[in-house]
Design a protein around this motif. Sequence first.
Motif, PDB file in Angstrom:
ATOM      1  N   THR A 178      19.236  43.984   4.472  1.00  0.00           N
ATOM      2  CA  THR A 178      19.261  42.682   5.137  1.00  0.00           C
ATOM      3  C   THR A 178      18.223  41.748   4.544  1.00  0.00           C
ATOM      4  O   THR A 178      17.267  42.183   3.911  1.00  0.00           O
ATOM      5  N   SER A 179      18.451  40.456   4.728  1.00  0.00           N
ATOM      6  CA  SER A 179      17.400  39.459   4.541  1.00  0.00           C
ATOM      7  C   SER A 179      17.383  38.667   5.841  1.00  0.00           C
ATOM      8  O   SER A 179      18.140  38.986   6.767  1.00  0.00           O
ATOM      9  N   GLU A 180      16.582  37.618   5.890  1.00  0.00           N
ATOM     10  CA  GLU A 180      16.507  36.825   7.111  1.00  0.00           C
ATOM     11  C   GLU A 180      17.865  36.233   7.490  1.00  0.00           C
ATOM     12  O   GLU A 180      18.183  36.064   8.655  1.00  0.00           O
ATOM     13  N   ILE A 181      18.669  35.928   6.487  1.00  0.00           N
ATOM     14  CA  ILE A 181      19.945  35.254   6.761  1.00  0.00           C
ATOM     15  C   ILE A 181      21.156  36.007   6.192  1.00  0.00           C
ATOM     16  O   ILE A 181      22.207  35.438   5.977  1.00  0.00           O
ATOM     17  N   ARG A 182      20.994  37.307   5.931  1.00  0.00           N
ATOM     18  CA  ARG A 182      22.103  38.074   5.353  1.00  0.00           C
ATOM     19  C   ARG A 182      22.080  39.518   5.828  1.00  0.00           C
ATOM     20  O   ARG A 182      21.013  40.094   6.020  1.00  0.00           O
ATOM     21  N   ILE A 183      23.270  40.077   6.019  1.00  0.00           N
ATOM     22  CA  ILE A 183      23.398  41.519   6.248  1.00  0.00           C
ATOM     23  C   ILE A 183      24.445  42.046   5.272  1.00  0.00           C
ATOM     24  O   ILE A 183      25.515  41.446   5.134  1.00  0.00           O
ATOM     25  N   SER A 184      24.110  43.116   4.583  1.00  0.00           N
ATOM     26  CA  SER A 184      25.033  43.690   3.598  1.00  0.00           C
ATOM     27  C   SER A 184      25.247  45.165   3.873  1.00  0.00           C
ATOM     28  O   SER A 184      24.313  45.872   4.250  1.00  0.00           O
ATOM     29  N   CYS A 185      26.476  45.612   3.660  1.00  0.00           N
ATOM     30  CA  CYS A 185      26.792  47.034   3.794  1.00  0.00           C
ATOM     31  C   CYS A 185      27.475  47.514   2.519  1.00  0.00           C
ATOM     32  O   CYS A 185      28.387  46.856   2.013  1.00  0.00           O
ATOM     33  N   ILE A 186      27.028  48.664   2.045  1.00  0.00           N
ATOM     34  CA  ILE A 186      27.707  49.301   0.911  1.00  0.00           C
ATOM     35  C   ILE A 186      28.845  50.158   1.465  1.00  0.00           C
ATOM     36  O   ILE A 186      28.647  50.930   2.406  1.00  0.00           O
ATOM     37  N   VAL A 187      30.021  49.965   0.864  1.00  0.00           N
ATOM     38  CA  VAL A 187      31.193  50.736   1.280  1.00  0.00           C
ATOM     39  C   VAL A 187      31.891  51.247   0.013  1.00  0.00           C
ATOM     40  O   VAL A 187      31.570  50.828  -1.091  1.00  0.00           O
ATOM     41  N   ALA A 188      32.863  52.146   0.208  1.00  0.00           N
ATOM     42  CA  ALA A 188      33.632  52.624  -0.944  1.00  0.00           C
ATOM     43  C   ALA A 188      34.450  51.471  -1.517  1.00  0.00           C
ATOM     44  O   ALA A 188      34.945  50.619  -0.771  1.00  0.00           O
ATOM     45  N   ARG A 189      34.585  51.455  -2.827  1.00  0.00           N
ATOM     46  CA  ARG A 189      35.342  50.400  -3.504  1.00  0.00           C
ATOM     47  C   ARG A 189      36.763  50.274  -2.933  1.00  0.00           C
ATOM     48  O   ARG A 189      37.292  49.179  -2.796  1.00  0.00           O
ATOM     49  N   LYS A 190      37.358  51.416  -2.592  1.00  0.00           N
ATOM     50  CA  LYS A 190      38.748  51.372  -2.110  1.00  0.00           C
ATOM     51  C   LYS A 190      38.850  50.659  -0.751  1.00  0.00           C
ATOM     52  O   LYS A 190      39.903  50.182  -0.373  1.00  0.00           O
ATOM     53  N   ASP A 191      37.741  50.601  -0.007  1.00  0.00           N
ATOM     54  CA  ASP A 191      37.751  49.926   1.296  1.00  0.00           C
ATOM     55  C   ASP A 191      37.297  48.470   1.217  1.00  0.00           C
ATOM     56  O   ASP A 191      37.222  47.779   2.228  1.00  0.00           O
ATOM     57  N   ALA A 192      36.956  48.010   0.009  1.00  0.00           N
ATOM     58  CA  ALA A 192      36.260  46.728  -0.119  1.00  0.00           C
ATOM     59  C   ALA A 192      37.013  45.562   0.521  1.00  0.00           C
ATOM     60  O   ALA A 192      36.475  44.829   1.350  1.00  0.00           O
ATOM     61  N   GLU A 193      38.269  45.398   0.138  1.00  0.00           N
ATOM     62  CA  GLU A 193      39.016  44.240   0.628  1.00  0.00           C
ATOM     63  C   GLU A 193      39.242  44.304   2.138  1.00  0.00           C
ATOM     64  O   GLU A 193      39.128  43.311   2.839  1.00  0.00           O
ATOM     65  N   LYS A 194      39.539  45.517   2.582  1.00  0.00           N
ATOM     66  CA  LYS A 194      39.744  45.707   4.022  1.00  0.00           C
ATOM     67  C   LYS A 194      38.461  45.355   4.779  1.00  0.00           C
ATOM     68  O   LYS A 194      38.486  44.727   5.831  1.00  0.00           O
ATOM     69  N   ALA A 195      37.332  45.747   4.230  1.00  0.00           N
ATOM     70  CA  ALA A 195      36.042  45.476   4.868  1.00  0.00           C
ATOM     71  C   ALA A 195      35.795  43.968   4.964  1.00  0.00           C
ATOM     72  O   ALA A 195      35.375  43.453   6.006  1.00  0.00           O
ATOM     73  N   LEU A 196      36.108  43.264   3.895  1.00  0.00           N
ATOM     74  CA  LEU A 196      35.885  41.814   3.907  1.00  0.00           C
ATOM     75  C   LEU A 196      36.755  41.146   4.974  1.00  0.00           C
ATOM     76  O   LEU A 196      36.287  40.307   5.754  1.00  0.00           O
ATOM     77  N   ARG A 197      38.020  41.557   5.032  1.00  0.00           N
ATOM     78  CA  ARG A 197      38.921  40.959   6.027  1.00  0.00           C
ATOM     79  C   ARG A 197      38.464  41.275   7.450  1.00  0.00           C
ATOM     80  O   ARG A 197      38.496  40.416   8.327  1.00  0.00           O
ATOM     81  N   ALA A 198      37.987  42.487   7.655  1.00  0.00           N
ATOM     82  CA  ALA A 198      37.552  42.888   8.999  1.00  0.00           C
ATOM     83  C   ALA A 198      36.352  42.049   9.443  1.00  0.00           C
ATOM     84  O   ALA A 198      36.295  41.556  10.578  1.00  0.00           O
ATOM     85  N   VAL A 199      35.415  41.876   8.545  1.00  0.00           N
ATOM     86  CA  VAL A 199      34.197  41.137   8.891  1.00  0.00           C
ATOM     87  C   VAL A 199      34.508  39.650   9.099  1.00  0.00           C
ATOM     88  O   VAL A 199      34.034  39.015  10.037  1.00  0.00           O
ATOM     89  N   HIS A 200      35.354  39.115   8.244  1.00  0.00           N
ATOM     90  CA  HIS A 200      35.747  37.698   8.352  1.00  0.00           C
ATOM     91  C   HIS A 200      36.392  37.436   9.712  1.00  0.00           C
ATOM     92  O   HIS A 200      36.083  36.450  10.391  1.00  0.00           O
ATOM     93  N   ALA A 201      37.255  38.348  10.126  1.00  0.00           N
ATOM     94  CA  ALA A 201      37.930  38.184  11.418  1.00  0.00           C
ATOM     95  C   ALA A 201      36.933  38.353  12.567  1.00  0.00           C
ATOM     96  O   ALA A 201      36.961  37.599  13.544  1.00  0.00           O
ATOM     97  N   ALA A 202      36.037  39.307  12.437  1.00  0.00           N
ATOM     98  CA  ALA A 202      35.096  39.591  13.534  1.00  0.00           C
ATOM     99  C   ALA A 202      34.219  38.379  13.856  1.00  0.00           C
ATOM    100  O   ALA A 202      33.841  38.168  15.005  1.00  0.00           O
TER     101      ALA A 202
END
Length: 407
Positions: free
Chosen positions: A374-398
């Motif tokens: 994390t930084s003051e204005i960012r949170i990042s999670c490392i995930v498997a490459r195969k889950d990458a796009e799904k992860a982005l869509r999930a977070v965007h929707a959330a």
Amino acid sequence: MGIVVQKFGGTSVATPRKIHDAARKVIAAKLAGKQVVVVVSAMGHTTDDLINLAHGVCPNPPKRELDQLLATGEQVTIALIAMALHAQGHEAISLTGGQIGLLTDSAHSKARIREIDKRRIQKELATGRIVIVAGFQGITEKGDITTLGRGGSNATLVALGAVLKAEVCENYTDVDGIFTADPRIVSDARKIDRISYDEMMELSSVGAGVLQTRAVEFARKYNVPIHVRNSAHEGPGTWIVAETQAMEHIVVSGCALKKDLTRVTLKNVPDRPGIVARIFTAVADEKIIVDDIIQNVLDDRTANISFTVEYGDVADLQPVIERLLAELGGSATYEKDLARVSVVGVGMKQQTGVAGAMFRALADAKINIQNISTSEIRISCIVARKDAEKALRAVHAAFNLGKKSPA
Ligand code: ASP
Ligand code: MG
């Protein structure tokens, strides 16, 4: 008279017709009473083609010679833009990085700008000419041509905006602006109207294409607004500006993905003062960017240290790691096929619960989080490459970043 610096990326100058379209935008600014400086990239995929050409001749081309070759791409465009302006009845002059004294360090292929001698540009502007500058390139003190890293014309744009004290840096590209997520992956991604320098820096460092982090950093330092806009129409794009109070209400402004990361783990290196410094100095000397550093101290007075790098840097990194291990002892592993999904927003400074909401979104999508930073204005999670796009869509929707429900 106000100065406007405009930049046209590769796709915006890909054909003679597009070159004339770009010239029309330049002329419009000039007719609106501005002094206009134009920065251009190489036409279309020229830079990629030149890189392929080089590799067809030599598997590992010397970086100095590669720069010499790549810089020709931009030199073609500046001359053609100047000709297009001439054809449309306007006086223009094209200049290379060397001709405007854009001095860099000697880190070929990722050089940093040291200074720009603005006298030549000012002299040409004073005669009423439009000045066309080759982006992405500079010159060392010794007179060698350097390039500023892929996408480096943006660095040229912002550096010129800063030294010339421009009213605005207009970044013409083939997209409408900065989006809440990559629209190619997230279909309901929304264009952001205004975003702060800090957020943009975080977003570009975690994978949002369009602008190099370095360029935004420079813009912030000199407080030059950047307007990222589509060269295909007149509509407004995204303004990148200093943070305003209104921005604090937006908890998450956007999210981004960086694919193709590799995690390097150094196992059982000595746990002593100075070891970590030694490791990361050696890596930094190769100009390799590392992230997500984690150290675990083990019972036997050794430590495991892991970090992520871009997959493309692994070849340069491996010999460094081997040298270090020969000296320090221990072993190394490389895990490929990782990705990092990040959310960014200045409102996070005030708002709690953002991290929890992000982790929940990933959990609901059945995606395993391998590492968090994390930084003051960012949170990042490392995930498997195969889950990458799904992860982005999930977070965007959330975070309700989509078109239908603006956050
Ligand atoms: N032509 C260079 C590249 O493709 C620089 C740029 O486009 O900004 O990376
Ligand atoms: Mg390009």
